[in-house]
Motif scaffolding. Structure first.
Motif, PDB file in Angstrom:
ATOM      1  N   GLN A 165       0.822  -1.215   0.000  1.00 44.96           N
ATOM      2  CA  GLN A 165       0.000   0.000   0.000  1.00 44.96           C
ATOM      3  C   GLN A 165       0.859   1.270   0.000  1.00 44.96           C
ATOM      4  O   GLN A 165       0.322   2.379   0.025  1.00 44.96           O
ATOM      5  N   GLY A 166       2.164   1.123  -0.007  1.00 44.10           N
ATOM      6  CA  GLY A 166       3.059   2.275  -0.029  1.00 44.10           C
ATOM      7  C   GLY A 166       3.387   2.843   1.327  1.00 44.10           C
ATOM      8  O   GLY A 166       3.969   3.927   1.426  1.00 44.10           O
ATOM      9  N   ASN A 167       3.062   2.112   2.401  1.00 40.72           N
ATOM     10  CA  ASN A 167       3.341   2.585   3.756  1.00 40.72           C
ATOM     11  C   ASN A 167       4.700   2.079   4.237  1.00 40.72           C
ATOM     12  O   ASN A 167       5.088   0.949   3.933  1.00 40.72           O
ATOM     13  N   ILE A 168       5.408   2.907   4.999  1.00 39.28           N
ATOM     14  CA  ILE A 168       6.650   2.434   5.586  1.00 39.28           C
ATOM     15  C   ILE A 168       6.322   1.391   6.649  1.00 39.28           C
ATOM     16  O   ILE A 168       5.225   1.386   7.215  1.00 39.28           O
ATOM     17  N   ILE A 169       7.273   0.496   6.921  1.00 38.47           N
ATOM     18  CA  ILE A 169       6.989  -0.693   7.729  1.00 38.47           C
ATOM     19  C   ILE A 169       7.670  -0.579   9.096  1.00 38.47           C
ATOM     20  O   ILE A 169       8.895  -0.647   9.204  1.00 38.47           O
ATOM     21  N   ASN A 170       6.882  -0.398  10.131  1.00 38.38           N
ATOM     22  CA  ASN A 170       7.402  -0.333  11.493  1.00 38.38           C
ATOM     23  C   ASN A 170       7.835  -1.720  11.953  1.00 38.38           C
ATOM     24  O   ASN A 170       7.118  -2.701  11.768  1.00 38.38           O
ATOM     25  N   HIS A 180      11.588   7.010  23.123  1.00 36.03           N
ATOM     26  CA  HIS A 180      11.185   7.924  22.068  1.00 36.03           C
ATOM     27  C   HIS A 180      11.620   7.480  20.677  1.00 36.03           C
ATOM     28  O   HIS A 180      11.581   8.258  19.730  1.00 36.03           O
ATOM     29  N   ASP A 181      12.053   6.231  20.546  1.00 36.69           N
ATOM     30  CA  ASP A 181      12.576   5.785  19.254  1.00 36.69           C
ATOM     31  C   ASP A 181      11.776   4.631  18.687  1.00 36.69           C
ATOM     32  O   ASP A 181      10.967   3.998  19.374  1.00 36.69           O
ATOM     33  N   ALA A 182      11.998   4.362  17.402  1.00 36.32           N
ATOM     34  CA  ALA A 182      11.344   3.257  16.711  1.00 36.32           C
ATOM     35  C   ALA A 182      12.207   2.858  15.517  1.00 36.32           C
ATOM     36  O   ALA A 182      13.063   3.619  15.067  1.00 36.32           O
ATOM     37  N   PHE A 183      11.969   1.647  15.013  1.00 38.92           N
ATOM     38  CA  PHE A 183      12.716   1.124  13.872  1.00 38.92           C
ATOM     39  C   PHE A 183      11.769   0.862  12.710  1.00 38.92           C
ATOM     40  O   PHE A 183      10.607   0.492  12.905  1.00 38.92           O
ATOM     41  N   TYR A 184      12.304   1.014  11.488  1.00 38.57           N
ATOM     42  CA  TYR A 184      11.531   0.780  10.280  1.00 38.57           C
ATOM     43  C   TYR A 184      12.373  -0.004   9.277  1.00 38.57           C
ATOM     44  O   TYR A 184      13.598   0.155   9.220  1.00 38.57           O
ATOM     45  N   GLU A 185      11.713  -0.840   8.494  1.00 41.45           N
ATOM     46  CA  GLU A 185      12.410  -1.594   7.453  1.00 41.45           C
ATOM     47  C   GLU A 185      12.993  -0.624   6.421  1.00 41.45           C
ATOM     48  O   GLU A 185      12.387   0.392   6.092  1.00 41.45           O
ATOM     49  N   ALA A 186      14.189  -0.972   5.939  1.00 40.38           N
ATOM     50  CA  ALA A 186      14.867  -0.088   4.989  1.00 40.38           C
ATOM     51  C   ALA A 186      15.368  -0.875   3.782  1.00 40.38           C
ATOM     52  O   ALA A 186      15.464  -2.101   3.799  1.00 40.38           O
ATOM     53  N   LYS A 187      15.704  -0.144   2.744  1.00 46.75           N
ATOM     54  CA  LYS A 187      16.275  -0.733   1.537  1.00 46.75           C
ATOM     55  C   LYS A 187      17.794  -0.810   1.677  1.00 46.75           C
ATOM     56  O   LYS A 187      18.407  -0.032   2.401  1.00 46.75           O
ATOM     57  N   GLY A 188      18.387  -1.738   0.926  1.00 43.04           N
ATOM     58  CA  GLY A 188      19.834  -1.824   0.869  1.00 43.04           C
ATOM     59  C   GLY A 188      20.436  -2.699   1.948  1.00 43.04           C
ATOM     60  O   GLY A 188      19.755  -3.127   2.883  1.00 43.04           O
ATOM     61  N   SER A 189      21.733  -2.945   1.813  1.00 44.10           N
ATOM     62  CA  SER A 189      22.466  -3.766   2.769  1.00 44.10           C
ATOM     63  C   SER A 189      23.731  -3.045   3.215  1.00 44.10           C
ATOM     64  O   SER A 189      24.450  -2.467   2.399  1.00 44.10           O
ATOM     65  N   TYR A 190      23.979  -3.088   4.491  1.00 42.65           N
ATOM     66  CA  TYR A 190      25.194  -2.538   5.085  1.00 42.65           C
ATOM     67  C   TYR A 190      26.385  -3.388   4.631  1.00 42.65           C
ATOM     68  O   TYR A 190      26.298  -4.607   4.550  1.00 42.65           O
ATOM     69  N   ASN A 191      27.507  -2.742   4.314  1.00 46.64           N
ATOM     70  CA  ASN A 191      28.726  -3.488   3.999  1.00 46.64           C
ATOM     71  C   ASN A 191      29.937  -2.598   4.225  1.00 46.64           C
ATOM     72  O   ASN A 191      29.793  -1.445   4.648  1.00 46.64           O
ATOM     73  N   LEU A 192      31.119  -3.106   3.956  1.00 47.88           N
ATOM     74  CA  LEU A 192      32.349  -2.356   4.196  1.00 47.88           C
ATOM     75  C   LEU A 192      32.409  -1.048   3.417  1.00 47.88           C
ATOM     76  O   LEU A 192      33.078  -0.104   3.825  1.00 47.88           O
ATOM     77  N   PHE A 193      31.696  -0.999   2.294  1.00 52.86           N
ATOM     78  CA  PHE A 193      31.777   0.164   1.420  1.00 52.86           C
ATOM     79  C   PHE A 193      30.542   1.067   1.520  1.00 52.86           C
ATOM     80  O   PHE A 193      30.538   2.161   0.968  1.00 52.86           O
ATOM     81  N   TYR A 194      29.516   0.580   2.193  1.00 50.82           N
ATOM     82  CA  TYR A 194      28.301   1.385   2.382  1.00 50.82           C
ATOM     83  C   TYR A 194      27.807   1.160   3.807  1.00 50.82           C
ATOM     84  O   TYR A 194      27.124   0.181   4.099  1.00 50.82           O
ATOM     85  N   THR A 195      28.181   2.077   4.680  1.00 47.17           N
ATOM     86  CA  THR A 195      27.850   1.978   6.102  1.00 47.17           C
ATOM     87  C   THR A 195      26.797   3.013   6.478  1.00 47.17           C
ATOM     88  O   THR A 195      26.353   3.800   5.643  1.00 47.17           O
ATOM     89  N   CYS A 196      26.453   3.024   7.768  1.00 43.81           N
ATOM     90  CA  CYS A 196      25.514   4.026   8.275  1.00 43.81           C
ATOM     91  C   CYS A 196      26.032   5.441   8.018  1.00 43.81           C
ATOM     92  O   CYS A 196      25.253   6.361   7.723  1.00 43.81           O
ATOM     93  N   ASN A 197      27.353   5.610   8.103  1.00 44.49           N
ATOM     94  CA  ASN A 197      27.942   6.930   7.884  1.00 44.49           C
ATOM     95  C   ASN A 197      28.024   7.286   6.403  1.00 44.49           C
ATOM     96  O   ASN A 197      27.936   8.464   6.042  1.00 44.49           O
ATOM     97  N   THR A 198      28.179   6.288   5.553  1.00 44.61           N
ATOM     98  CA  THR A 198      28.100   6.528   4.107  1.00 44.61           C
ATOM     99  C   THR A 198      26.711   7.045   3.757  1.00 44.61           C
ATOM    100  O   THR A 198      26.563   7.979   2.956  1.00 44.61           O
ATOM    101  N   TRP A 199      25.698   6.430   4.351  1.00 40.61           N
ATOM    102  CA  TRP A 199      24.310   6.866   4.119  1.00 40.61           C
ATOM    103  C   TRP A 199      24.133   8.319   4.552  1.00 40.61           C
ATOM    104  O   TRP A 199      23.544   9.124   3.817  1.00 40.61           O
ATOM    105  N   ALA A 200      24.626   8.674   5.735  1.00 39.29           N
ATOM    106  CA  ALA A 200      24.500  10.046   6.231  1.00 39.29           C
ATOM    107  C   ALA A 200      25.297  11.020   5.360  1.00 39.29           C
ATOM    108  O   ALA A 200      24.843  12.139   5.082  1.00 39.29           O
ATOM    109  N   ASN A 201      26.475  10.604   4.933  1.00 38.42           N
ATOM    110  CA  ASN A 201      27.290  11.447   4.054  1.00 38.42           C
ATOM    111  C   ASN A 201      26.561  11.702   2.734  1.00 38.42           C
ATOM    112  O   ASN A 201      26.556  12.827   2.209  1.00 38.42           O
ATOM    113  N   ASN A 202      25.926  10.671   2.198  1.00 37.01           N
ATOM    114  CA  ASN A 202      25.163  10.830   0.961  1.00 37.01           C
ATOM    115  C   ASN A 202      23.932  11.706   1.162  1.00 37.01           C
ATOM    116  O   ASN A 202      23.484  12.380   0.229  1.00 37.01           O
ATOM    117  N   ALA A 203      23.380  11.701   2.385  1.00 39.86           N
ATOM    118  CA  ALA A 203      22.259  12.591   2.693  1.00 39.86           C
ATOM    119  C   ALA A 203      22.693  14.049   2.577  1.00 39.86           C
ATOM    120  O   ALA A 203      21.962  14.894   2.049  1.00 39.86           O
TER     121      ALA A 203
END
Length: 226
Positions: A165-170, A180-203
């Protein structure tokens, strides 16, 4: 004779591994130091923040403004507190196993680390409702235009996995970091070349702000915001 062949094979594997690590660390250092410049001549409309806990970078944005109301999808009701007072929300992408199964580094399992390093697991977006962050060495304020913020919103939106239905998945879990936090399903896979900080840098790149050419670690990002 066979033992010599085995010994040579083991030596070659060890040498290859050491060489790979050496090249990887050199690339991390060099590419993290190369800056991507901020877009010039834009208006100052929206305050966003980048925040590190020493290992992981979050991007903090207003819960609601003229461009986006995050609370329509990243719902207060998905947190333990259900508190609607917070005016900002921190957003971070990362390995789902790290997020849900590793409360502290001391509890990190080899299987979780191995799967994360080699893109063998899924990812999640961690959201935390918060007040105005306190600026310091671990938190930097950035003022961007509405157009740039719209691009940042589009980037983050594209990272969420959605249902039919196009809704994000809790993600229903007891592994919350606080009330005050929650988790949601995301696209992609973490690896040596694409980390949480790579994602933030790309943001940051997505919204035309200072960033590294590439980095897998938080210090690369914050080096350019000294």
């Amino acid at each position: 004779m066979i033992f010599k062949k085995i010994a040579r094979a083991i030596a070659w594997i060890i040498l290859s591994f050491v060489l790979f690590i050496s090249v990887y660390l050199l690339a991390v250092f060099v590419l993290s130091m190369i800056p991507v410049a901020k877009e010039p001549g834009t208006s100052n409309n929206v305050a966003i923040y980048i925040l590190t806990n020493g290992d992981h970078t979050d991007v903090i944005v207003p819960v609601k403004n003229a461009v986006k109301d995050w609370s329509t999808e990243v719902r207060y009701q998905n947190t333990i507190s259900r508190d609607t007072i917070a005016k900002y929300v921190a957003l971070g992408w990362g390995d789902k196993g790290f997020y849900l199964n590793t409360p502290t580094w001391a509890q990190l399992k080899f299987s979780v680390a191995f799967r994360a390093a080699f893109a063998l697991s899924t990812s999640a977006i961690h959201t935390t409702f918060c007040n105005v962050p306190q600026i310091g060495t671990d938190c930097k304020k950035i003022i961007i235009s509405n157009n740039q913020y719209a691009r940042l919103v589009a980037y983050v939106d594209s990272s969420f996995k959605r249902d039919a239905q196009g809704n994000i998945i809790n993600i229903k879990t007891n592994a919350n970091y606080d009330s005050h936090d929650a988790f949601y399903e995301a696209k992609g896979s973490y690896n040596l070349f694409y980390t949480c900080n790579t994602w933030a840098n790309n943001a940051l790149k997505a919204c035309g702000q200072k960033a590294c050419l590439w980095t897998p670690y938080d210090r690369g990002i914050f080096y350019h915001y000294r």
